[in-house]
Design a protein around this motif. Structure first.
Motif, PDB file in Angstrom:
ATOM      1  N   UNK A 124       0.873  -0.752   0.115  1.00 13.42           N
ATOM      2  CA  UNK A 124      -0.135  -0.254   0.003  1.00 13.42           C
ATOM      3  C   UNK A 124       0.980   1.332   0.106  1.00 13.42           C
ATOM      4  N   UNK A 125       0.283   2.856   0.018  1.00 13.72           N
ATOM      5  CA  UNK A 125       0.866   3.594  -0.597  1.00 13.72           C
ATOM      6  C   UNK A 125       0.651   4.918   0.631  1.00 13.72           C
ATOM      7  N   UNK A 126       1.214   5.216   0.959  1.00 13.09           N
ATOM      8  CA  UNK A 126       1.547   6.104   1.993  1.00 13.09           C
ATOM      9  C   UNK A 126       1.175   7.913   1.493  1.00 13.09           C
ATOM     10  N   UNK A 127      -0.507   8.096   0.806  1.00  8.18           N
ATOM     11  CA  UNK A 127      -0.882   9.467   0.251  1.00  8.18           C
ATOM     12  C   UNK A 127      -1.868   9.717   0.963  1.00  8.18           C
ATOM     13  N   UNK A 128      -1.202  10.801   1.357  1.00  5.37           N
ATOM     14  CA  UNK A 128      -2.023  10.920   2.624  1.00  5.37           C
ATOM     15  C   UNK A 128      -3.247  12.578   2.907  1.00  5.37           C
ATOM     16  N   UNK A 129      -2.639  12.447   1.134  1.00  5.26           N
ATOM     17  CA  UNK A 129      -3.465  14.228   1.065  1.00  5.26           C
ATOM     18  C   UNK A 129      -5.636  14.329   1.768  1.00  5.26           C
ATOM     19  N   UNK A 130      -5.799  12.920   0.849  1.00  4.61           N
ATOM     20  CA  UNK A 130      -7.201  12.661   1.038  1.00  4.61           C
ATOM     21  C   UNK A 130      -7.497  12.127   2.672  1.00  4.61           C
ATOM     22  N   UNK A 131      -7.212  11.980   3.517  1.00  6.90           N
ATOM     23  CA  UNK A 131      -6.891  11.747   4.806  1.00  6.90           C
ATOM     24  C   UNK A 131      -7.187  13.126   5.627  1.00  6.90           C
ATOM     25  N   UNK A 132      -6.075  14.468   5.397  1.00 11.27           N
ATOM     26  CA  UNK A 132      -6.541  15.254   5.760  1.00 11.27           C
ATOM     27  C   UNK A 132      -7.467  15.656   6.137  1.00 11.27           C
ATOM     28  N   UNK A 133      -8.415  16.244   7.889  1.00 15.73           N
ATOM     29  CA  UNK A 133      -9.342  16.210   8.048  1.00 15.73           C
ATOM     30  C   UNK A 133     -10.132  16.988   7.027  1.00 15.73           C
ATOM     31  N   UNK A 134      -9.583  17.572   6.409  1.00 19.40           N
ATOM     32  CA  UNK A 134     -10.446  19.071   6.043  1.00 19.40           C
ATOM     33  C   UNK A 134     -10.501  18.260   4.525  1.00 19.40           C
ATOM     34  N   UNK A 135     -10.509  17.462   4.521  1.00 15.12           N
ATOM     35  CA  UNK A 135     -10.393  17.152   2.604  1.00 15.12           C
ATOM     36  C   UNK A 135     -11.175  16.162   3.181  1.00 15.12           C
ATOM     37  N   UNK A 136     -11.331  14.864   4.152  1.00 14.63           N
ATOM     38  CA  UNK A 136     -11.829  13.680   4.737  1.00 14.63           C
ATOM     39  C   UNK A 136     -13.592  14.667   4.647  1.00 14.63           C
ATOM     40  N   UNK A 141     -18.952  15.358   2.566  1.00 11.72           N
ATOM     41  CA  UNK A 141     -20.303  16.218   2.121  1.00 11.72           C
ATOM     42  C   UNK A 141     -20.849  15.433   0.772  1.00 11.72           C
ATOM     43  N   UNK A 142     -18.983  15.595   0.129  1.00 12.96           N
ATOM     44  CA  UNK A 142     -19.442  15.616  -1.807  1.00 12.96           C
ATOM     45  C   UNK A 142     -20.434  14.257  -2.145  1.00 12.96           C
ATOM     46  N   UNK A 143     -19.926  13.198  -1.143  1.00 11.03           N
ATOM     47  CA  UNK A 143     -20.314  11.289  -1.370  1.00 11.03           C
ATOM     48  C   UNK A 143     -21.496  11.732  -0.510  1.00 11.03           C
ATOM     49  N   UNK A 144     -22.296  13.006   0.747  1.00 13.99           N
ATOM     50  CA  UNK A 144     -23.153  12.382   0.687  1.00 13.99           C
ATOM     51  C   UNK A 144     -24.275  12.690   0.063  1.00 13.99           C
ATOM     52  N   UNK A 145     -24.190  13.107  -1.592  1.00 13.24           N
ATOM     53  CA  UNK A 145     -25.089  13.819  -2.027  1.00 13.24           C
ATOM     54  C   UNK A 145     -25.905  15.378  -1.874  1.00 13.24           C
ATOM     55  N   UNK A 170     -12.370  13.300  -5.394  1.00 12.86           N
ATOM     56  CA  UNK A 170     -13.579  14.541  -5.160  1.00 12.86           C
ATOM     57  C   UNK A 170     -14.510  13.789  -5.934  1.00 12.86           C
ATOM     58  N   UNK A 171     -14.412  13.484  -7.195  1.00  9.66           N
ATOM     59  CA  UNK A 171     -14.506  12.861  -9.098  1.00  9.66           C
ATOM     60  C   UNK A 171     -15.961  11.580  -9.071  1.00  9.66           C
ATOM     61  N   UNK A 172     -15.128  10.396  -7.947  1.00  9.77           N
ATOM     62  CA  UNK A 172     -15.557   9.575  -7.725  1.00  9.77           C
ATOM     63  C   UNK A 172     -15.648   8.242  -8.882  1.00  9.77           C
ATOM     64  N   UNK A 173     -14.046   8.828  -9.266  1.00  9.02           N
ATOM     65  CA  UNK A 173     -13.920   7.985 -10.572  1.00  9.02           C
ATOM     66  C   UNK A 173     -12.601   7.341 -10.476  1.00  9.02           C
ATOM     67  N   UNK A 174     -12.335   5.691 -11.181  1.00  6.65           N
ATOM     68  CA  UNK A 174     -11.210   5.535 -11.243  1.00  6.65           C
ATOM     69  C   UNK A 174      -9.984   5.335 -12.115  1.00  6.65           C
ATOM     70  N   UNK A 175     -10.256   4.496 -12.743  1.00 10.06           N
ATOM     71  CA  UNK A 175      -8.732   5.152 -13.881  1.00 10.06           C
ATOM     72  C   UNK A 175      -9.483   5.461 -15.003  1.00 10.06           C
TER      73      UNK A 175
END
Length: 368
Positions: A124-136, A141-145, A170-175
């Motif tokens: 696994x890879x330690x990408x942290x930006x999407x895990x920072x509290x404000x981004x979480x 909220x974006x996923x809530x609809x 944020x866009x909810x996309x993959x590859x």
């Protein structure tokens, strides 16, 4: 390492590297000794080994064989990407799960090679930006609809692969296939601080701003605008932003605007709750981030005194410990490789001045 009644026991961790980034893991383990133990550190020189032992009271070695003689739940590889591959392969061959730093390899050729070597391994890879509290909180909220179906995002928060990981989530996309157009423009500013603190004087430094438009294929229009310059990491004169737009509203940093119904437009704000302010004697830590009283982020590591980036890295350590027990991935080598590939594509488009189109990559077969 085991889990009991939903609680994770202490993870025994090996650490490769002793630089600025590796110290995150050492600090977090020191602040959260019930959750994490850095059992041993592997470094290149005897001087580094002595420094780690002196500063952190952690056993250190310069020999891989000696390092592998110990037992770990997983090993963190916190080295430059040009030397990480050999270490990752050695650890995988020894049967040790790996949490490696971003990016996992230098360029696309190296990403392909690494995937061929260890694509199916417990890495696994330690990408942290999407895990920072404000981004979480914003992504929740974006996923809530609440703002409807998300169709576009503006990321002006971090460079390259960090920005791409936020955009995709944020866009909810993959590859999905993507076309990229980009430019770079001068953005001169005064240098204010760096990794080692504030500068004694304010001097103008070259600062290049990269602006890109990414159009993703698939159902419905989905676009990402990437806009970043290096000084946004350091200078309050270059702030960071995340904007997410949907059919019913938008998230503009911590402000949320949405249509609740006919003639009923609502503006709300994500609110941080922290201790240690005014007369609060309950320590000094983030408690939660809420919207309309609904918790969008809760700090599982309270009351440890960790900043937002440290909380995010601590979350990668927690998720890696869970991965070792359950096999549930959180940001695997495929995702990390793709986000770095997209970041490289942005730079190539900016350099060439032409619209570039993504190509199929071997890790896409793994899915998310």
């Amino acid at each position: 390492m085991t889990t009991t009644q939903g609680h994770q026991s202490q993870a025994r961790i090996g650490l490769v590297g002793a630089g600025w980034r590796a110290e995150y893991f050492l600090r977090i383990a020191r602040e959260l000794p019930d959750r994490f133990e850095i059992a041993r550190v592997l470094v290149r020189t005897a001087e580094s080994a002595a420094s780690v032992a002196r500063a952190w009271d952690v056993p250190s070695t310069t020999h891989l064989a000696d390092f592998l003689a110990d037992r770990y739940d997983y090993v963190v590889v916190s080295t430059p990407p040009d030397v990480a591959r050999e270490l990752i392969e050695a650890l995988v061959s020894a049967g040790v799960p790996v949490l490696t730093e971003t990016p996992p390899a230098v360029d696309v050729a190296a990403l392909r090679s690494l995937w061929t070597a260890v694509g199916g391994a417990p890495v696994q890879v330690a990408e942290q930006y999407h895990l920072q509290p404000h981004h979480v909180a914003r992504l929740a909220v974006a996923r809530s609809g609440l703002v409807g179906e998300v169709s576009s995002v503006r990321v002006s928060t971090a460079h390259g692969y960090h920005g791409m990981s936020l955009a995709r989530r944020a866009l909810g996309i993959g590859f999905e296939p993507v076309s990229v157009s980009a430019n770079t423009v001068p953005d001169p500013t005064l240098a204010f601080r760096g990794r080692n603190g504030f500068f004694d004087t304010l001097e103008e430094v070259p600062n290049e701003r990269t602006i890109a438009l990414l159009r993703f294929d698939g159902e419905g229009p989905r676009t990402a605008v990437f806009d970043f310059s290096e000084q946004q990491y350091w200078s309050p004169a270059r702030s960071r932003h995340l904007g997410i737009r949907g059919t019913r509203g938008e998230i503009d940093d911590d402000d949320v605007h949405y249509l609740a119904g006919p003639a009923n437009a609502v503006t709300a704000r994500l609110t941080r709750e922290a201790t240690g302010i005014d007369g609060d004697l309950g320590g000094s830590h983030l408690v939660r981030i809420s919207l309309h009283g609904d918790i969008q982020y809760g700090n599982r590591f309270a009351p440890a005194r960790l900043n937002d980036d440290e909380l995010a890295v601590a979350e990668t350590m927690h998720l890696m410990a869970r991965f070792v027990v359950t096999g549930e991935p959180f940001y695997g080598l495929a995702e990390a490789s793709h986000d770095h590939y997209l970041g490289q594509l942005v730079q190539a488009a900016a350099t060439s001045g032409t619209v570039l189109h993504s190509s199929p990559m071997p890790w896409q077969e793994a899915g998310l």
